[in-house]
Scaffold this active site. Structure first.
Site, PDB file in Angstrom:
ATOM      1  CE1 TYR A 174      -3.286  -3.081   0.315  1.00  0.00           C
ATOM      2  CE2 TYR A 174      -3.530  -2.144   2.532  1.00  0.00           C
ATOM      3  CZ  TYR A 174      -3.761  -3.220   1.701  1.00  0.00           C
ATOM      4  OH  TYR A 174      -4.714  -3.980   1.634  1.00  0.00           O
ATOM      5  CG  HIS A 184      -1.248  -8.208   0.359  1.00  0.00           C
ATOM      6  ND1 HIS A 184      -0.831  -7.014   0.104  1.00  0.00           N
ATOM      7  CD2 HIS A 184      -2.531  -8.261  -0.207  1.00  0.00           C
ATOM      8  CE1 HIS A 184      -1.755  -6.249  -0.204  1.00  0.00           C
ATOM      9  NE2 HIS A 184      -2.768  -7.137  -0.347  1.00  0.00           N
TER      10      HIS A 184
END
Length: 272
Positions: free
Chosen positions: A47, A105
Protein backbone atom coordinates in the site's frame (compact mmCIF):
# COMPACT_ATOMS: atom_id res chain seq x y z
CA UNK A 1 -17.22 -3.13 19.47
CA UNK A 2 -17.35 -6.91 19.24
CA UNK A 3 -14.09 -8.84 18.86
CA UNK A 4 -13.19 -12.20 17.33
CA UNK A 5 -10.84 -14.35 19.39
CA UNK A 6 -8.33 -16.17 17.21
CA UNK A 7 -4.92 -17.65 17.94
CA UNK A 8 -4.41 -15.60 21.06
CA UNK A 9 -5.41 -12.24 19.60
CA UNK A 10 -8.59 -10.21 19.95
CA UNK A 11 -9.62 -8.87 16.55
CA UNK A 12 -12.11 -5.96 16.45
CA UNK A 13 -14.82 -6.98 14.00
CA UNK A 14 -14.89 -3.59 12.28
CA UNK A 15 -11.60 -2.10 11.15
CA UNK A 16 -10.27 0.58 8.83
CA UNK A 17 -8.98 -0.47 5.43
CA UNK A 18 -6.31 1.83 3.96
CA UNK A 19 -5.65 0.60 0.40
CA UNK A 20 -5.00 3.52 -1.99
CA UNK A 21 -4.71 6.04 0.83
CA UNK A 22 -1.36 7.81 0.98
CA UNK A 23 0.58 10.56 2.71
CA UNK A 24 -1.28 13.25 4.60
CA UNK A 25 -4.67 11.94 3.49
CA UNK A 26 -3.89 8.53 4.97
CA UNK A 27 -2.46 9.99 8.16
CA UNK A 28 -5.52 12.21 8.67
CA UNK A 29 -7.87 9.31 7.97
CA UNK A 30 -6.20 7.06 10.54
CA UNK A 31 -6.09 9.88 13.13
CA UNK A 32 -9.81 10.49 12.54
CA UNK A 33 -10.68 6.80 12.81
CA UNK A 34 -8.73 6.35 16.03
CA UNK A 35 -10.42 9.43 17.51
CA UNK A 36 -13.84 7.95 16.63
CA UNK A 37 -13.00 4.72 18.41
CA UNK A 38 -11.60 2.43 15.73
CA UNK A 39 -8.96 0.10 17.13
CA UNK A 40 -8.27 -2.11 14.09
CA UNK A 41 -6.07 -0.69 11.33
CA UNK A 42 -5.26 -2.71 8.22
CA UNK A 43 -2.31 -1.97 5.93
CA UNK A 44 0.30 -3.75 3.79
CA UNK A 45 3.79 -3.13 2.46
CA UNK A 46 2.32 -2.85 -1.05
CA UNK A 47 0.00 0.00 0.00
CA UNK A 48 2.95 2.35 0.49
CA UNK A 49 1.31 4.02 3.48
CA UNK A 50 2.85 2.34 6.54
CA UNK A 51 4.87 5.48 7.38
CA UNK A 52 1.74 7.64 7.38
CA UNK A 53 -0.07 5.11 9.54
CA UNK A 54 2.87 4.89 11.93
CA UNK A 55 2.83 8.67 12.32
CA UNK A 56 -0.91 8.67 13.01
CA UNK A 57 -0.62 5.91 15.61
CA UNK A 58 2.25 7.72 17.34
CA UNK A 59 0.24 10.94 17.44
CA UNK A 60 -2.89 9.24 18.82
CA UNK A 61 -1.19 8.10 22.03
CA UNK A 62 -3.43 5.05 22.40
CA UNK A 63 -2.22 2.21 24.61
CA UNK A 64 -0.53 -0.30 22.33
CA UNK A 65 -2.43 -3.16 23.95
CA UNK A 66 -5.73 -1.52 22.90
CA UNK A 67 -4.77 -1.33 19.21
CA UNK A 68 -4.80 -4.02 16.54
CA UNK A 69 -2.51 -3.49 13.53
CA UNK A 70 -2.38 -5.85 10.53
CA UNK A 71 0.18 -5.62 7.75
CA UNK A 72 1.11 -7.96 4.91
CA UNK A 73 4.04 -9.24 2.87
CA UNK A 74 3.75 -8.88 -0.92
CA UNK A 75 3.71 -12.01 -3.07
CA UNK A 76 7.05 -11.11 -4.68
CA UNK A 77 8.76 -11.26 -1.26
CA UNK A 78 7.89 -14.77 -0.10
CA UNK A 79 11.39 -16.23 0.11
CA UNK A 80 12.37 -16.53 3.81
CA UNK A 81 15.08 -13.83 3.69
CA UNK A 82 12.80 -11.51 1.69
CA UNK A 83 9.99 -11.99 4.23
CA UNK A 84 12.35 -10.94 7.02
CA UNK A 85 13.50 -7.86 5.13
CA UNK A 86 9.92 -6.87 4.30
CA UNK A 87 8.81 -7.42 7.88
CA UNK A 88 11.66 -5.34 9.31
CA UNK A 89 10.87 -2.52 6.88
CA UNK A 90 7.16 -2.60 7.75
CA UNK A 91 7.83 -2.53 11.48
CA UNK A 92 10.22 0.41 11.14
CA UNK A 93 7.75 2.41 9.04
CA UNK A 94 4.92 1.68 11.47
CA UNK A 95 7.13 2.76 14.41
CA UNK A 96 6.10 -0.36 16.31
CA UNK A 97 8.00 -3.09 18.13
CA UNK A 98 5.44 -5.66 16.98
CA UNK A 99 2.34 -6.03 14.83
CA UNK A 100 -0.72 -7.98 15.86
CA UNK A 101 -1.20 -9.87 12.61
CA UNK A 102 1.16 -10.49 9.69
CA UNK A 103 -0.35 -11.93 6.51
CA UNK A 104 0.80 -13.39 3.22
CA UNK A 105 -0.91 -10.80 1.00
CA UNK A 106 -1.37 -13.02 -2.08
CA UNK A 107 -0.24 -16.54 -2.90
CA UNK A 108 2.48 -16.88 -5.56
CA UNK A 109 2.63 -19.64 -8.14
CA UNK A 110 6.15 -20.78 -7.22
CA UNK A 111 5.95 -20.27 -3.46
CA UNK A 112 7.46 -22.70 -0.96
CA UNK A 113 4.65 -22.84 1.58
CA UNK A 114 6.52 -24.84 4.28
CA UNK A 115 9.45 -22.38 4.15
CA UNK A 116 7.12 -19.38 4.21
CA UNK A 117 5.26 -20.55 7.29
CA UNK A 118 8.41 -21.69 9.06
CA UNK A 119 9.62 -18.09 8.71
CA UNK A 120 6.30 -16.58 9.82
CA UNK A 121 6.09 -18.87 12.85
CA UNK A 122 9.60 -17.79 13.85
CA UNK A 123 8.52 -14.14 13.70
CA UNK A 124 5.61 -15.04 15.95
CA UNK A 125 7.85 -17.00 18.32
CA UNK A 126 10.14 -13.97 18.54
CA UNK A 127 7.18 -11.83 19.64
CA UNK A 128 7.47 -9.54 16.64
CA UNK A 129 4.01 -10.46 15.40
CA UNK A 130 1.35 -11.77 17.75
CA UNK A 131 -0.27 -13.93 15.07
CA UNK A 132 0.10 -14.89 11.41
CA UNK A 133 -2.34 -15.52 8.60
CA UNK A 134 -3.13 -15.36 4.91
CA UNK A 135 -5.08 -13.28 2.44
CA UNK A 136 -6.59 -14.28 -0.89
CA UNK A 137 -6.11 -18.02 -0.34
CA UNK A 138 -8.65 -20.38 -1.90
CA UNK A 139 -9.83 -23.61 -0.27
CA UNK A 140 -7.21 -25.74 -2.03
CA UNK A 141 -4.36 -23.56 -0.74
CA UNK A 142 -5.90 -23.30 2.73
CA UNK A 143 -6.06 -27.06 2.85
CA UNK A 144 -2.31 -27.30 2.31
CA UNK A 145 -1.58 -24.62 4.91
CA UNK A 146 -4.00 -25.86 7.56
CA UNK A 147 -4.12 -29.64 7.08
CA UNK A 148 -0.65 -30.48 5.71
CA UNK A 149 1.65 -27.80 7.12
CA UNK A 150 -0.59 -27.25 10.17
CA UNK A 151 0.29 -23.56 10.23
CA UNK A 152 -1.45 -21.65 13.05
CA UNK A 153 -3.21 -19.11 10.84
CA UNK A 154 -5.43 -16.58 12.59
CA UNK A 155 -7.51 -15.54 9.56
CA UNK A 156 -7.98 -15.51 5.81
CA UNK A 157 -8.57 -12.02 4.44
CA UNK A 158 -10.56 -12.08 1.20
CA UNK A 159 -12.99 -10.04 -0.85
CA UNK A 160 -16.47 -10.61 0.55
CA UNK A 161 -19.69 -8.62 0.26
CA UNK A 162 -23.41 -8.95 -0.52
CA UNK A 163 -22.62 -9.29 -4.23
CA UNK A 164 -20.05 -12.09 -4.00
CA UNK A 165 -20.78 -15.59 -2.75
CA UNK A 166 -18.04 -17.04 -0.55
CA UNK A 167 -20.03 -19.96 0.87
CA UNK A 168 -17.49 -22.79 0.26
CA UNK A 169 -14.67 -20.69 1.72
CA UNK A 170 -16.77 -19.58 4.69
CA UNK A 171 -17.78 -23.14 5.48
CA UNK A 172 -14.18 -24.33 5.33
CA UNK A 173 -12.99 -21.56 7.65
CA UNK A 174 -15.94 -21.84 10.05
CA UNK A 175 -15.39 -25.59 10.47
CA UNK A 176 -11.88 -24.79 11.68
CA UNK A 177 -12.77 -21.67 13.72
CA UNK A 178 -10.68 -19.45 11.44
CA UNK A 179 -12.13 -15.95 10.96
CA UNK A 180 -12.81 -14.46 7.54
CA UNK A 181 -11.77 -10.81 7.29
CA UNK A 182 -13.74 -9.16 4.49
CA UNK A 183 -12.05 -6.54 2.32
CA UNK A 184 -14.07 -4.55 -0.22
CA UNK A 185 -17.07 -5.17 2.07
CA UNK A 186 -19.02 -2.47 0.22
CA UNK A 187 -18.09 -3.83 -3.24
CA UNK A 188 -16.02 -0.71 -3.97
CA UNK A 189 -19.06 1.54 -3.59
CA UNK A 190 -21.46 -0.59 -5.63
CA UNK A 191 -23.66 -1.31 -2.61
CA UNK A 192 -24.52 2.38 -2.16
CA UNK A 193 -26.76 2.50 -5.22
CA UNK A 194 -28.30 -0.96 -5.09
CA UNK A 195 -32.09 -0.63 -5.08
CA UNK A 196 -32.72 -3.64 -2.85
CA UNK A 197 -30.25 -2.44 -0.23
CA UNK A 198 -31.61 1.11 -0.45
CA UNK A 199 -35.15 -0.16 0.21
CA UNK A 200 -33.98 -2.16 3.23
CA UNK A 201 -32.10 0.89 4.46
CA UNK A 202 -35.18 3.10 4.24
CA UNK A 203 -37.01 0.65 6.46
CA UNK A 204 -34.36 0.96 9.15
CA UNK A 205 -33.33 4.60 8.73
CA UNK A 206 -29.97 3.50 7.35
CA UNK A 207 -28.01 3.75 4.11
CA UNK A 208 -27.62 0.92 1.61
CA UNK A 209 -23.93 0.71 2.53
CA UNK A 210 -24.78 0.36 6.22
CA UNK A 211 -27.16 -2.48 5.40
CA UNK A 212 -24.46 -4.25 3.37
CA UNK A 213 -21.92 -3.85 6.16
CA UNK A 214 -24.27 -5.07 8.89
CA UNK A 215 -25.17 -8.11 6.77
CA UNK A 216 -21.48 -9.09 6.90
CA UNK A 217 -21.00 -8.33 10.58
CA UNK A 218 -24.09 -10.35 11.53
CA UNK A 219 -22.31 -13.47 10.27
CA UNK A 220 -20.43 -15.53 12.82
CA UNK A 221 -16.66 -15.45 12.42
CA UNK A 222 -16.62 -12.52 9.96
CA UNK A 223 -14.83 -9.18 10.39
CA UNK A 224 -14.81 -6.31 7.88
CA UNK A 225 -12.32 -3.59 6.97
CA UNK A 226 -14.07 -0.96 4.81
CA UNK A 227 -11.82 1.77 3.45
CA UNK A 228 -13.03 5.19 4.54
CA UNK A 229 -10.95 8.36 4.27
CA UNK A 230 -13.66 10.81 5.38
CA UNK A 231 -14.77 11.09 9.00
CA UNK A 232 -18.43 11.03 7.94
CA UNK A 233 -17.93 7.69 6.18
CA UNK A 234 -15.99 6.27 9.12
CA UNK A 235 -18.77 7.23 11.52
CA UNK A 236 -21.44 5.85 9.18
CA UNK A 237 -19.62 2.52 9.13
CA UNK A 238 -19.50 2.48 12.92
CA UNK A 239 -23.20 3.35 13.06
CA UNK A 240 -23.93 0.33 10.84
CA UNK A 241 -23.37 -1.77 13.97
CA UNK A 242 -26.72 -0.47 15.26
CA UNK A 243 -28.76 -1.56 12.25
CA UNK A 244 -31.07 -4.53 12.97
CA UNK A 245 -31.77 -6.69 9.91
CA UNK A 246 -34.75 -9.05 10.00
CA UNK A 247 -35.48 -12.33 8.19
CA UNK A 248 -37.24 -10.51 5.35
CA UNK A 249 -34.13 -8.35 4.81
CA UNK A 250 -31.82 -11.38 4.80
CA UNK A 251 -34.05 -13.12 2.25
CA UNK A 252 -34.00 -10.06 -0.02
CA UNK A 253 -30.22 -9.82 0.20
CA UNK A 254 -29.93 -13.53 -0.61
CA UNK A 255 -31.66 -12.77 -3.91
CA UNK A 256 -28.98 -10.33 -5.07
CA UNK A 257 -26.51 -11.47 -7.76
CA UNK A 258 -23.52 -13.04 -6.02
CA UNK A 259 -20.94 -13.09 -8.83
CA UNK A 260 -19.53 -9.55 -8.78
CA UNK A 261 -15.86 -9.90 -7.91
CA UNK A 262 -14.12 -6.51 -7.74
CA UNK A 263 -10.50 -7.64 -7.24
CA UNK A 264 -9.08 -10.25 -9.60
CA UNK A 265 -5.48 -9.50 -10.64
CA UNK A 266 -3.63 -11.71 -13.11
CA UNK A 267 -1.64 -13.33 -10.29
CA UNK A 268 -4.77 -14.33 -8.32
CA UNK A 269 -5.30 -18.02 -7.58
CA UNK A 270 -8.06 -20.02 -9.27
CA UNK A 271 -11.09 -19.02 -7.19
CA UNK A 272 -13.23 -21.91 -6.04
Amino acid sequence: MEHLQTRGISLPRLGLGTFRMHGDVCRAAVESALALGYRHIDTAEMYGNEEAIGAAIAEAGIERSDLHVTTKVWHENLAPDAIRRAFDASLKKLRLDHVDLYLVHWPAKDMDLPAIFETLVKLEDEGRTRAIGVANFNVALLNIVVEEIKAPIACNQVEYHVMLDQTPLRRYLAARSIPLVAYCPLAQGRTASDQTLMAIGRKHGASAAQVALKWLLDQEGVAAIPKAARRESQKANLDALNVGLDDEDIKAIAGLPKDRRCVNPGFAPAWD
